[in-house]
Design a protein around this motif. Structure first.
Motif, PDB file in Angstrom:
ATOM      1  N   PRO A 120      -1.166  60.742 -50.708  1.00 40.68           N
ATOM      2  CA  PRO A 120      -0.092  59.887 -51.211  1.00 40.68           C
ATOM      3  C   PRO A 120       1.018  60.646 -51.838  1.00 40.68           C
ATOM      4  CG  PRO A 120      -1.804  60.108 -52.781  1.00 40.68           C
ATOM      5  CD  PRO A 120      -2.240  60.672 -51.573  1.00 40.68           C
ATOM      6  N   ARG A 121       0.997  62.031 -51.929  1.00 39.64           N
ATOM      7  CA  ARG A 121       1.945  62.994 -52.400  1.00 39.64           C
ATOM      8  C   ARG A 121       3.069  63.289 -51.059  1.00 39.64           C
ATOM      9  NH1 ARG A 121      -1.450  67.781 -53.600  1.00 39.64           N
ATOM     10  NH2 ARG A 121      -2.241  67.267 -51.831  1.00 39.64           N
ATOM     11  N   SER A 122       4.402  63.356 -51.559  1.00 37.36           N
ATOM     12  CA  SER A 122       5.196  63.883 -50.956  1.00 37.36           C
ATOM     13  C   SER A 122       5.105  65.352 -50.387  1.00 37.36           C
ATOM     14  CB  SER A 122       6.700  63.866 -51.555  1.00 37.36           C
ATOM     15  OG  SER A 122       6.869  64.753 -52.646  1.00 37.36           O
ATOM     16  N   SER A 182      -4.029  71.561 -50.784  1.00 37.27           N
ATOM     17  CA  SER A 182      -4.200  70.346 -49.866  1.00 37.27           C
ATOM     18  C   SER A 182      -5.088  69.270 -50.557  1.00 37.27           C
ATOM     19  CB  SER A 182      -5.074  70.805 -48.602  1.00 37.27           C
ATOM     20  OG  SER A 182      -6.400  71.206 -48.861  1.00 37.27           O
ATOM     21  N   LEU A 183      -4.872  68.261 -50.073  1.00 39.09           N
ATOM     22  CA  LEU A 183      -5.639  66.805 -50.451  1.00 39.09           C
ATOM     23  C   LEU A 183      -7.139  67.228 -50.388  1.00 39.09           C
ATOM     24  CD1 LEU A 183      -5.613  63.924 -51.551  1.00 39.09           C
ATOM     25  CD2 LEU A 183      -5.715  63.180 -49.046  1.00 39.09           C
ATOM     26  N   ARG A 213      -2.644  63.678 -61.251  1.00 37.05           N
ATOM     27  CA  ARG A 213      -1.836  62.896 -60.678  1.00 37.05           C
ATOM     28  C   ARG A 213      -2.158  62.330 -59.267  1.00 37.05           C
ATOM     29  NH1 ARG A 213       1.356  67.539 -62.342  1.00 37.05           N
ATOM     30  NH2 ARG A 213       1.053  68.405 -60.095  1.00 37.05           N
ATOM     31  N   LEU A 214      -2.843  63.278 -58.466  1.00 37.15           N
ATOM     32  CA  LEU A 214      -3.404  62.720 -57.443  1.00 37.15           C
ATOM     33  C   LEU A 214      -4.378  61.596 -57.488  1.00 37.15           C
ATOM     34  CD1 LEU A 214      -3.990  63.188 -54.150  1.00 37.15           C
ATOM     35  CD2 LEU A 214      -5.803  64.610 -55.027  1.00 37.15           C
ATOM     36  N   LEU A 215      -5.249  61.614 -58.331  1.00 35.06           N
ATOM     37  CA  LEU A 215      -6.213  60.436 -58.592  1.00 35.06           C
ATOM     38  C   LEU A 215      -5.523  59.194 -59.181  1.00 35.06           C
ATOM     39  CD1 LEU A 215      -9.246  62.189 -59.830  1.00 35.06           C
ATOM     40  CD2 LEU A 215      -8.994  61.407 -57.541  1.00 35.06           C
TER      41      LEU A 215
END
Length: 108
Positions: free
Chosen positions: A14-16, A23-24, A80-82
């Motif tokens: 979902p990140r730019s 990496s995800l 932020r990712l979660l």
């Protein structure tokens, strides 16, 4: 965890593209390893990663910086990712654990 990596690399990020260091799949692998070890909050996931050996981080896909250091994703990077990903949004809270109710803890 090579088998799990194949599936996690297929998860949409979902990140730019700008500003990504991890990496995800590497963030999710570090989080999964921490969760299997008992981590239940974002803070605990980050703490587990901070204590992990650099060889383990390399195995989990955390890349090495040009200055040759390798650090696990920070609390803010994981958080932020979660928070952005719909599958995990709202499931983990920073530093919060489920607290027993007053009746369960023995205090009145």
């Amino acid at each position: 965890m090579p088998d799990l990596r194949v599936f996690l690399e297929a998860v949409p990020d979902p990140r730019s593209r700008r500003g990504r260091w991890y990496s995800l799949a590497s963030i999710l692998l570090v989080s999964a390893a921490a969760a299997v070890s008992g981590a239940r909050t974002i803070d605990e996931l980050a703490e587990w990663g901070a204590r992990a050996d650099t060889r383990l981080l390399a195995t989990l896909g955390v890349r090495r910086h040009l200055l040759r250091w390798r650090h696990a994703p920070s609390r803010s990077a994981i958080g932020r990712l979660l928070e952005r990903h719909p599958a995990w949004r709202g499931r983990l809270r920073a530093g919060q654990r489920e607290r027993p109710s007053r009746g369960q803890s023995g205090h009145r």
